[in-house]
Design an enzyme around this catalytic site. Structure first.
Site, mmCIF file in Angstrom:
data_model
loop_
_atom_site.group_PDB
_atom_site.id
_atom_site.type_symbol
_atom_site.label_atom_id
_atom_site.label_comp_id
_atom_site.label_asym_id
_atom_site.label_seq_id
_atom_site.Cartn_x
_atom_site.Cartn_y
_atom_site.Cartn_z
ATOM 1 N N ARG A 136 0.892 -1.100 -0.381
ATOM 2 C CA ARG A 136 -0.135 -0.088 0.238
ATOM 3 C C ARG A 136 1.133 1.332 -0.150
ATOM 4 N NH1 ARG A 136 -2.500 1.344 5.732
ATOM 5 N NH2 ARG A 136 -0.678 0.801 7.349
ATOM 6 N N ARG B 45 15.339 -1.798 3.665
ATOM 7 C CA ARG B 45 15.899 -2.572 5.189
ATOM 8 C C ARG B 45 16.332 -3.957 5.810
ATOM 9 N NH1 ARG B 45 9.215 -1.398 4.815
ATOM 10 N NH2 ARG B 45 10.102 0.122 2.866
ATOM 11 N N ASP C 257 11.015 -6.166 8.121
ATOM 12 C CA ASP C 257 10.831 -5.355 7.507
ATOM 13 C C ASP C 257 10.676 -4.070 7.973
ATOM 14 O OD1 ASP C 257 8.578 -6.950 8.407
ATOM 15 O OD2 ASP C 257 7.361 -5.303 6.953
#
Length: 397
Positions: free
Chosen positions: A85, A172, A230
């Site tokens: 998203r 990340r 993450d």
């Protein structure tokens, strides 16, 4: 002013991990809050950003990229997560600009609408700007938009929202984990794109950045709430403020996230979890580092943690352990901010905005926590403890 020209460094350096994507077509997005000082730092014109064209640009009209990453979510490895998203618009002056809540992407999971609710976006904007104000490494918020649409969440239909996030990098630990599922060449490319000279340098420097970051969270009672790999940024910035909260007392079991029923990411577990996440980073880098070298770096975790703990707690940890309120203690010892985004206080402000469209309380709190050492920045009622009333946060997905 016309729309700014953004670079697409992430997609250029890591084409295997970036997919072109567009935001949803929002009929009437509305700018709710704009970080004018940050806009100017980025070379953006705040007046233009407030125009219809500017708001459309902030809502993702120009498109961008969704990025791929993997991750351990609550201890379980998922080989492909990605921006379900989020939309990376590009970078400007060495800072990446990303939308969160702008609609589905090729990485959206089944059943996910890809949108954001306005409440968590307002929470992220305010808390990350508070963290910036107190000097804790963090992603920043450029703006929050009301999309003009409604989304279905736990509490029913609520206004949709987008937060425009600014970061040194959105790479990340999960990015390295994804690369490790693909090829050694892609691992090396991620190491280079993240700005590290060698994989071992990455492991060592990320370890230091993250250990100090978590110590600094502990110092002010911050509970991240979802420390999946993450959500562990290689830059050492705090990222993803979905279910975050603050504990008033130095109690290890303090947890607030609705999705952390077992307390994996409770306040007192944060040191162990960051060590666990760093070990997962080391595992992903093993094809390039070798096991012996990685073990040697990881063997320093406890010593480095102790170093940063002593640096930031400076002998007050035992006093904090019995303090009735961390912020009040810090204030009395000239160690901490006068104002923090206390849980119930922030939730009331968000509820006013969601339910009634009333942002007065929110802006009053935002003014106080972004000038947190100034006793005149907020009224007296923002200074007191809230006690131990139950509190739950929701991530907004």
């Amino acid at each position: 002013m016309s729309a700014p020209t953004l670079a697409h460094t992430f997609a250029e350096k890591l084409p295997e991990m970036a997919v072109e994507a567009r935001a949803a077509d929002f009929a009437a997005p509305r700018l709710v809050v704009l970080n004018e000082p940050l806009a100017r730092e980025l070379g953006l014109d705040p007046d233009w950003l407030r125009t219809d064209d500017g708001v459309a640009w902030l809502a993702g009209a120009a498109g961008g990229h969704a990025t791929a990453y993997a991750g351990h979510q609550f201890g379980q490895f998922v080989p492909l997560l990605g921006d379900g998203r989020a939309l990376l618009l590009g970078d400007l002056g060495g800072r990446e600009i990303q939308l969160k809540g702008s609609g589905p992407t090729p990485f959206s999971r089944p059943g996910s609408d890809g949108f954001g609710a306005i409440g968590p976006m307002l929470r992220e904007y305010l808390v990350c700007e508070f963290m910036q104000a107190v000097g804790i490494p963090t992603t920043r918020s450029l703006a929050v938009l009301d999309t003009g649409e409604r989304v279905l969440r736990q509490q029913g239909y609520v206004p949709g929202g987008i937060v425009v996030r600014v970061a040194a990098s959105h790479l990340r630990v999960g990015s390295v984990q994804y690369a490790a599922t693909q090829s050694e060449d892609l691992i090396a490319a991620v190491v280079e794109a993240a700005g590290f000279a060698t994989p071992l340098r990455m492991l060592s420097e990320v370890m230091d950045r993250q250990l100090e970051l978590v110590v600094r969270w502990m110092r002010i009672g911050f509970v991240h709430g979802v420390m999946n790999t993450d959500n562990t940024a290689l830059s050492g910035e705090t990222i993803d403020y979905g279910p975050c909260a603050f504990t008033e007392r130095f109690v290890g079991s303090a947890r607030f996230s609705s999705i952390d029923s077992a307390g994996r990411y409770a306040f007192g577990n944060q040191p162990n979890i960051i060590a666990w996440n760093l070990t997962r980073l080391a595992e992903a880098l093993l094809p390039l580092t070798g096991e012996d070298s990685a073990r040697e770096v990881l063997g320093n975790i406890q010593n480095r943690w102790d170093y940063y703990w002593e640096m930031h707690f400076a002998g007050v940890d035992k006093q904090l352990a019995t303090a009735t309120d961390i912020t009040t203690f810090n204030r009395q010892h000239s160690e901490g901010p006068i104002f923090i985004p206390r849980n119930q206080m922030l939730q009331r402000a968000i509820t006013d905005a969601e339910r009634d469209g009333d942002y007065n309380r929110y802006f009053e709190l935002l003014n106080a926590v972004t000038d947190p050492f100034n006793p005149e920045a907020g009224p007296w009622w923002m200074k007191g403890s809230e006690g131990d009333d139950p509190f739950i946060t929701y991530c907004g997905t």
